[in-house]
Motif scaffolding. Structure first.
Motif, PDB file in Angstrom:
ATOM      1  N   THR A   1       9.235  -5.218  10.178  1.00  0.00           N
ATOM      2  CA  THR A   1       9.127  -5.654   8.789  1.00  0.00           C
ATOM      3  C   THR A   1       9.550  -4.538   7.848  1.00  0.00           C
ATOM      4  O   THR A   1      10.298  -4.774   6.876  1.00  0.00           O
ATOM      5  N   GLU A   2       9.107  -3.316   8.099  1.00  0.00           N
ATOM      6  CA  GLU A   2       9.477  -2.193   7.237  1.00  0.00           C
ATOM      7  C   GLU A   2      10.978  -1.938   7.284  1.00  0.00           C
ATOM      8  O   GLU A   2      11.601  -1.643   6.262  1.00  0.00           O
TER       9      GLU A   2
ATOM     10  N   ILE B   1      12.593  -4.604   5.133  1.00  0.00           N
ATOM     11  CA  ILE B   1      12.396  -4.330   3.705  1.00  0.00           C
ATOM     12  C   ILE B   1      13.354  -3.237   3.235  1.00  0.00           C
ATOM     13  O   ILE B   1      13.942  -3.334   2.145  1.00  0.00           O
TER      14      ILE B   1
ATOM     15  N   LEU C   1      14.088  -3.981  -3.664  1.00  0.00           N
ATOM     16  CA  LEU C   1      13.276  -5.181  -3.552  1.00  0.00           C
ATOM     17  C   LEU C   1      12.050  -5.022  -4.437  1.00  0.00           C
ATOM     18  O   LEU C   1      11.419  -3.966  -4.466  1.00  0.00           O
TER      19      LEU C   1
ATOM     20  N   ALA D   1       8.008  -7.221  -1.521  1.00  0.00           N
ATOM     21  CA  ALA D   1       7.891  -6.395  -0.320  1.00  0.00           C
ATOM     22  C   ALA D   1       6.468  -6.456   0.239  1.00  0.00           C
ATOM     23  O   ALA D   1       6.262  -6.600   1.457  1.00  0.00           O
TER      24      ALA D   1
ATOM     25  N   MET E   1       5.920  -9.705   2.024  1.00  0.00           N
ATOM     26  CA  MET E   1       6.550  -9.747   3.347  1.00  0.00           C
ATOM     27  C   MET E   1       5.731  -8.959   4.364  1.00  0.00           C
ATOM     28  O   MET E   1       5.687  -9.323   5.549  1.00  0.00           O
ATOM     29  N   ARG E   2       5.088  -7.893   3.917  1.00  0.00           N
ATOM     30  CA  ARG E   2       4.200  -7.156   4.824  1.00  0.00           C
ATOM     31  C   ARG E   2       2.977  -7.993   5.193  1.00  0.00           C
ATOM     32  O   ARG E   2       2.502  -7.950   6.336  1.00  0.00           O
TER      33      ARG E   2
ATOM     34  N   ALA F   1      13.924 -13.579  -0.734  1.00  0.00           N
ATOM     35  CA  ALA F   1      13.443 -12.558  -1.672  1.00  0.00           C
ATOM     36  C   ALA F   1      14.091 -12.698  -3.035  1.00  0.00           C
ATOM     37  O   ALA F   1      13.418 -12.591  -4.072  1.00  0.00           O
TER      38      ALA F   1
END
Length: 390
Positions: free
Chosen positions: A8-9, A12, A18, A23, A26-27, A99
């Motif tokens: 995920t990181e 991003i 973003l 962000a 999404m985490r 996003a």
């Protein structure tokens, strides 16, 4: 194996810059929780192929955390996803475009959101994190897709209000809405969405006239019940089921066919920029696609133009090397190729404006595309009043 958090990181970072809130969402909402064990994906520009979590877990994880759509349904569920052959009808959209639409939507905690198209449930979960799950209403037309989305959301710990039905009808009982988030391509904005939104509400959607290029659309609702907005960028999504094109007939299925010629190189239309595509689509209401595949006569380039509501109104124009005139094969009496070229040269006469100079107004009378400002509507099928762009 790389952890979901690290993936995920990395995603991003790939999507940067973003919005911090997106962000964080999404985490908080790992994408892999919303992707089925078997799906289709296209990595590194290859054709879409099967990704199978059990057979090749690393390949599956790579696809899930790449900035690509993951196709989860073919032919409205009639075709097994493992065949990797058919029309894509549901997906987990690419993180980058998700996003960007969420940034355009700009939901805040407590914002009441109507989502059209639940899909896998991933975007609904992101909206729950951003606005609060009690404020999110999501509508999905496909009962099977809706059932799986409900399971995904529940297992991920989110409980938005879910509805199985035609998204074009919205959900008046849950309004008025502050935001309307559309996750399927639309050719026409249903006025019901504007009616169910409060003044100042924002609507974002993939505007898909399907004249080669599709666009992001952002509208703001005014106190008079009219919405105005522009096309910030490009976007391509699967069409809303109620707005899909009528399937065209094959040449042998109709006697009403014409062999014509044109002096205009078909590639003039095919290679036109997005601004021309937007103008041509608005003026004519036609759709288009093209191909460079050679035929039995050798090298050629073809562009098909058609009326999405009438299977008997379409044409194909064919470019071949060293030609003074080009063949046009037309089905039906409507001169669709001539309409397209006339619209193209009208756009040229306006100074070849790019798509960011165009906008849209939606009112109870319908929708219209305009150039520079609403007082300059583009003449075409989408507008019923005075139609002179200046």
């Amino acid at each position: 194996m790389i952890s979901a958090l690290n993936r995920t990181e990395a995603l991003i970072r790939e999507l940067a810059p973003l919005d911090r809130r997106i962000a964080d969402a999404m985490r908080a909402v790992p994408r892999h929780l919303f992707v089925p064990p078997v799906a289709l994906a296209s990595l590194d520009g290859e054709d879409a192929r099967v990704i199978d979590r059990e057979a090749d877990p690393e390949d599956w994880w790579d696809a899930v955390y790449a900035d690509i759509p993951v196709i989860t349904q073919l032919d409205d569920g009639a075709t097994d996803i493992r065949t990797a052959s058919g029309n894509s009808t549901s997906s987990c959209s690419a993180p980058g475009i998700v996003a960007r639409f969420l940034e355009l939507l700009d939901p805040e905690p407590g914002t009441r959101v109507l989502e059209i198209g639940t899909g896998t449930g991933w975007t609904a979960a992101l909206l729950c994190h951003l606005a609060g799950e009690t404020n999110v209403t999501s509508v999905e037309v496909d009962p099977v897709v809706a059932e799986q989305a409900a399971k995904n959301l529940s297992e991920a710990g989110f409980q938005p209000h879910l509805i199985v039905g035609d998204g074009a009808q919205g959900c008046p009982a849950r309004g008025p809405f502050d935001r309307v988030h559309v996750t399927c391509g639309i050719r026409t904005v249903p006025y019901t969405w504007i009616e169910q939104a409060r003044p100042g509400a924002v609507l974002v959607a993939p505007y898909s006239p399907r004249f080669k290029t599709d666009f992001q659309l952002r509208l703001v609702v005014t106190p008079s019940g009219v919405a105005h907005g522009r096309f910030p960028d490009l976007a391509s999504y699967m069409m809303m089921r109620s707005q899909r094109s009528v399937p065209g007939r094959q040449p042998g299925e109709t006697e009403n066919k014409h062999h014509l010629t044109t002096r205009i190189d078909p590639r003039t239309i095919t290679c036109a920029p997005a601004g021309a595509d937007l103008a041509i689509g608005a003026i004519t209401g036609l759709t288009a696609h093209d191909s460079d595949e050679p035929d039995e006569d050798g090298e050629c380039h073809r562009i098909w133009v058609s009326d999405p509501r009438d299977p008997d109104a379409w044409a194909v124009a064919i470019w071949r090397p060293d030609s003074d005139e080009y063949q046009v094969f037309q089905v039906g009496d409507r001169p669709v190729w001539e309409e397209v070229t006339d619209a193209y040269f009208r756009w040229v006469g306006w100074g070849e404006p790019d798509y960011d100079r165009f906008g849209m107004t939606v009112s109870p009378e319908g929708q219209c595309v305009w150039l520079d400002r609403p007082e300059h509507p583009v003449p075409g099928l989408s507008f019923t009043g005075d139609s002179s762009a200046q």
